[in-house]
Design a protein around this motif. Structure first.
Motif, PDB file in Angstrom:
ATOM      1  N   LYS A 119      52.554  44.045  57.474  1.00  0.00           N
ATOM      2  CA  LYS A 119      52.440  42.729  56.864  1.00  0.00           C
ATOM      3  C   LYS A 119      51.957  42.922  55.434  1.00  0.00           C
ATOM      4  O   LYS A 119      51.008  43.650  55.171  1.00  0.00           O
ATOM      5  N   MET A 120      52.632  42.280  54.525  1.00  0.00           N
ATOM      6  CA  MET A 120      52.280  42.414  53.117  1.00  0.00           C
ATOM      7  C   MET A 120      51.600  41.127  52.658  1.00  0.00           C
ATOM      8  O   MET A 120      52.075  40.021  52.943  1.00  0.00           O
ATOM      9  N   TYR A 121      50.516  41.293  51.965  1.00  0.00           N
ATOM     10  CA  TYR A 121      49.787  40.156  51.429  1.00  0.00           C
ATOM     11  C   TYR A 121      49.787  40.243  49.904  1.00  0.00           C
ATOM     12  O   TYR A 121      49.598  41.316  49.335  1.00  0.00           O
ATOM     13  N   LYS A 122      50.005  39.125  49.282  1.00  0.00           N
ATOM     14  CA  LYS A 122      50.010  39.094  47.822  1.00  0.00           C
ATOM     15  C   LYS A 122      48.604  38.825  47.325  1.00  0.00           C
ATOM     16  O   LYS A 122      47.899  37.979  47.865  1.00  0.00           O
ATOM     17  N   ASP A 123      48.233  39.552  46.271  1.00  0.00           N
ATOM     18  CA  ASP A 123      46.959  39.270  45.635  1.00  0.00           C
ATOM     19  C   ASP A 123      47.128  38.079  44.725  1.00  0.00           C
ATOM     20  O   ASP A 123      48.152  37.889  44.095  1.00  0.00           O
ATOM     21  N   ARG A 124      46.113  37.296  44.607  1.00  0.00           N
ATOM     22  CA  ARG A 124      46.205  36.094  43.778  1.00  0.00           C
ATOM     23  C   ARG A 124      45.917  36.380  42.360  1.00  0.00           C
ATOM     24  O   ARG A 124      45.287  37.104  41.836  1.00  0.00           O
TER      25      ARG A 124
END
Length: 140
Positions: free
Chosen positions: A135-140
């Motif tokens: 699962k890939m999460y984007k940094d804000r």
């Protein structure tokens, strides 16, 4: 004279209390020895399973009126449907039995506990089959 009566009552009460503790200890030891002997003989109905309140998978399936999982597969939707229907039917507020309601809950828990490792194994096999996709999460 009163102090003699108080001391006699105290000594007599202590003896009675001591004897009852000894008798209770002996009874607990005998029950423990019996339980170990039954577990050693492989009798699950008299061993640790019945004393802890666990039920067998067969009993759980009979309570919920579902088929036992064949080959590790069970219809979870059917189990949950039967559980909800029986739980609502036996609601004490509607004149049902709390005892039966608790047996229904324990039966559902037993089937879920049996299906947990099987479900995890199926999920792992599906993940291996389709490949690892983190699962890939984007940094804000």
């Amino acid at each position: 004279m009163a102090h003699k009566f108080v001391i006699t009552a105290f000594v007599t009460g202590s003896r009675i209390l001591g004897r009852s503790f000894v008798a209770a200890y002996k009874q607990a030891q005998a029950a423990s020895a019996y339980q170990r002997a039954q577990a050693k003989n492989g009798n699950p109905t008299s061993g640790a399973a019945s004393l802890t309140g666990n039920m067998t998978l067969d009993e759980a399936c009979k309570i919920l009126n579902v088929k036992p999982p064949a080959g590790g597969q069970a219809d979870i939707e059917t189990v949950l449907e039967r559980y909800k229907k029986l739980f609502d039917t036996n609601d004490p507020a509607k004149g049902g039995s709390f005892y039966l309601q608790s047996k229904i809950v324990r039966a559902k828990e037993r089937i879920e506990r049996e299906m947990g490792p099987i479900r995890e194994k199926v999920e792992q096999e599906a993940e291996v089959k389709e490949g690892f996709k983190p699962k890939m999460y984007k940094d804000r």
